[in-house]
Design a protein around this motif. Sequence first.
Motif, PDB file in Angstrom:
ATOM      1  N   GLY A 229       0.795  -1.220   0.000  1.00  0.00           N
ATOM      2  CA  GLY A 229       0.000   0.000   0.000  1.00  0.00           C
ATOM      3  C   GLY A 229       0.829   1.271   0.000  1.00  0.00           C
ATOM      4  N   LEU A 230       2.142   1.137   0.131  1.00  0.00           N
ATOM      5  CA  LEU A 230       3.041   2.281   0.115  1.00  0.00           C
ATOM      6  C   LEU A 230       3.450   2.615  -1.320  1.00  0.00           C
ATOM      7  CD1 LEU A 230       5.436   1.241   3.043  1.00  0.00           C
ATOM      8  CD2 LEU A 230       3.459   2.781   3.188  1.00  0.00           C
ATOM      9  N   SER A 231       3.945   3.808  -1.521  1.00  0.00           N
ATOM     10  CA  SER A 231       4.531   4.150  -2.813  1.00  0.00           C
ATOM     11  C   SER A 231       5.801   3.332  -3.007  1.00  0.00           C
ATOM     12  CB  SER A 231       4.857   5.641  -2.877  1.00  0.00           C
ATOM     13  OG  SER A 231       5.960   5.935  -2.025  1.00  0.00           O
ATOM     14  N   PRO A 232       6.277   3.151  -4.250  1.00  0.00           N
ATOM     15  CA  PRO A 232       7.494   2.356  -4.465  1.00  0.00           C
ATOM     16  C   PRO A 232       8.687   2.839  -3.648  1.00  0.00           C
ATOM     17  CG  PRO A 232       6.362   2.711  -6.552  1.00  0.00           C
ATOM     18  CD  PRO A 232       5.629   3.532  -5.524  1.00  0.00           C
ATOM     19  N   ASP A 233       8.886   4.138  -3.574  1.00  0.00           N
ATOM     20  CA  ASP A 233      10.019   4.647  -2.795  1.00  0.00           C
ATOM     21  C   ASP A 233       9.844   4.375  -1.307  1.00  0.00           C
ATOM     22  OD1 ASP A 233      11.249   5.558  -5.071  1.00  0.00           O
ATOM     23  OD2 ASP A 233      10.575   7.646  -4.839  1.00  0.00           O
TER      24      ASP A 233
ATOM     25  N   ARG B  23       8.098   1.955  -0.046  1.00  0.00           N
ATOM     26  CA  ARG B  23       8.217   0.511   0.160  1.00  0.00           C
ATOM     27  C   ARG B  23       9.681   0.095   0.235  1.00  0.00           C
ATOM     28  NH1 ARG B  23       6.143  -1.317  -4.422  1.00  0.00           N
ATOM     29  NH2 ARG B  23       4.071  -0.707  -3.678  1.00  0.00           N
ATOM     30  N   ARG B  24      10.487   0.601  -0.680  1.00  0.00           N
ATOM     31  CA  ARG B  24      11.910   0.266  -0.651  1.00  0.00           C
ATOM     32  C   ARG B  24      12.563   0.717   0.647  1.00  0.00           C
ATOM     33  NH1 ARG B  24      11.565   1.540  -6.221  1.00  0.00           N
ATOM     34  NH2 ARG B  24      12.016   3.735  -5.779  1.00  0.00           N
ATOM     35  N   ALA B  25      12.212   1.918   1.112  1.00  0.00           N
ATOM     36  CA  ALA B  25      12.786   2.422   2.355  1.00  0.00           C
ATOM     37  C   ALA B  25      12.334   1.594   3.551  1.00  0.00           C
ATOM     38  CB  ALA B  25      12.407   3.892   2.555  1.00  0.00           C
ATOM     39  N   ALA B  26      11.048   1.219   3.559  1.00  0.00           N
ATOM     40  CA  ALA B  26      10.522   0.433   4.677  1.00  0.00           C
ATOM     41  C   ALA B  26      11.178  -0.936   4.735  1.00  0.00           C
ATOM     42  CB  ALA B  26       9.012   0.300   4.559  1.00  0.00           C
TER      43      ALA B  26
END
Length: 529
Positions: free
Chosen positions: A149-153, A155-158
Amino acid sequence: MQHTSPISSVRVHLTAAEAYPALELAFLEAKTEIWASFMVFDLDTALRSDAGRAVGDTWFDLLVHVLRQRVAVHFVISDVDPIARPKMHRAATRSLRRFCAAREVAGQGVGVLHVVAARHAAQTGAGLRLLILPYVRRRLAAIVAWANGLSPDQRRAALRDMPGIDIYLRHQPDGRVTTRLLSVPRLYPVLHHQKLAVIDRRLLYIGGLDLNERRYDTPEHRRAGPQTWHDLQLIVDGPVVAEAQAHLETFLAATKGRGPVATYRHLLTTVSHKRPNNLFHFGPERGSWAIRSAHSVLTARVKQLVYLESQYFRDFRFARDLAHRARAEPKLSMILILPAAPEDVAFKRNRGLDARYGEFTQARALRTIRRAFGPRLFVGSPAQPRAAPADGDCDTDPAPKDGGPRDRLCGAPLVYVHAKVSIFDDADAIVASANLNGRSFFWDSEAGVYLDRQRDVEDLRRRVMAHWLPDGAPPDAFDLGTAARVWGQIARANALACPSARAGFLLPHDFAAAEAFGRPLPLIPEEMV
């Protein structure tokens, strides 16, 4: 419990408003080395002391300054089970990155920094993991849904900060993630829960308080209910410091089964370790349970008053010890200060089985001491002397039971109790990171100190008692023989008054709320909660 001068001096710090500046000053005065272990240590926490603010705005700046003074820093941050506690797992990884960034900013020719985000080595047995695999997969699926549900950026950071989750995921070409279907995740049910630092092998900072903005509060507790946080730390010196240093240097190896589990004369610890062969155990093998043993020994000889502050009171065996002593010593009374509800129940509305089982175990322990002590027992839960935002000033009903919010008591916002203090007459006291539950007594890594010098114990008792009592409280509110009765009178009077007219923070604990909310979980060990 025959200790000889374990501590030369004791400084008591109530709440982070007192403790954080003291820790800042201790770090700034370090000459050679600092060793520490905290469950949470967020370097973005604001500095509060004048000396701290002279070097920067946050603990990140303070750490850079300390390293530039060529002080060696050895730090353990507690990592956790990534599936059961994904937010805490992310926070631990982020803290590790911030420590490493501080080392880079400090530059060349500075002190050594050795920092680890350490997860306790004990694991749930493979047989049990297979039995509860559907539940674990549901938890993992919820994390995957959140990440997607996060944006791609984002998601990568998470996921960068969730390495313990990422190993169970497949990354799709579009950047979304799915679970690896054939994996059986490992489960890590035990925590490094201690909060202590040793500075230059001469000072020990120890108690129940981690470091971040969530845990900051003042003795006045004027923040919104979900931001209150009552805690206590000591700064001590003397022979106990050398034992704390030895503990910090060896406990990780002991939990991994790579070294002996040490016991000490003055420092009290809980240290467990992984089982060499484990198919059907939820938790670790016991190692040192000196904190629990000390409570048992001191309970067996107390004569007038047991005074306890704890986040949880869930260990049924300790409750039976207290009940046995109450029956054997008819003049013994007891004061127990607890939060009106666990943090996740009060402020996050957790209605899961884990929360319900925790409340069940606490309700059972409370019933045990209530039957034994009768009117000689006072169990209190503090609340602010003002009305909760959604209530009128004269709403004095207890918090709603099952199904309603428990973030208030008798119409007032809670003061969340996290301190871990046990005082037995004016003879003995324990200040530690350990709650009064099986998890702290037998599983998690915990550390505390034992005070046996009468002036130290009496000063501590009067300090913590005065914090809850109204200004100008009568002498019999502090007297060992009458305090429990007087505290009950003050709390009952407050419960009948409008919140703004109350004196001090004391209210009677609402036993019925936990009784209604709690549920047993057969086969689940009490140490889980």
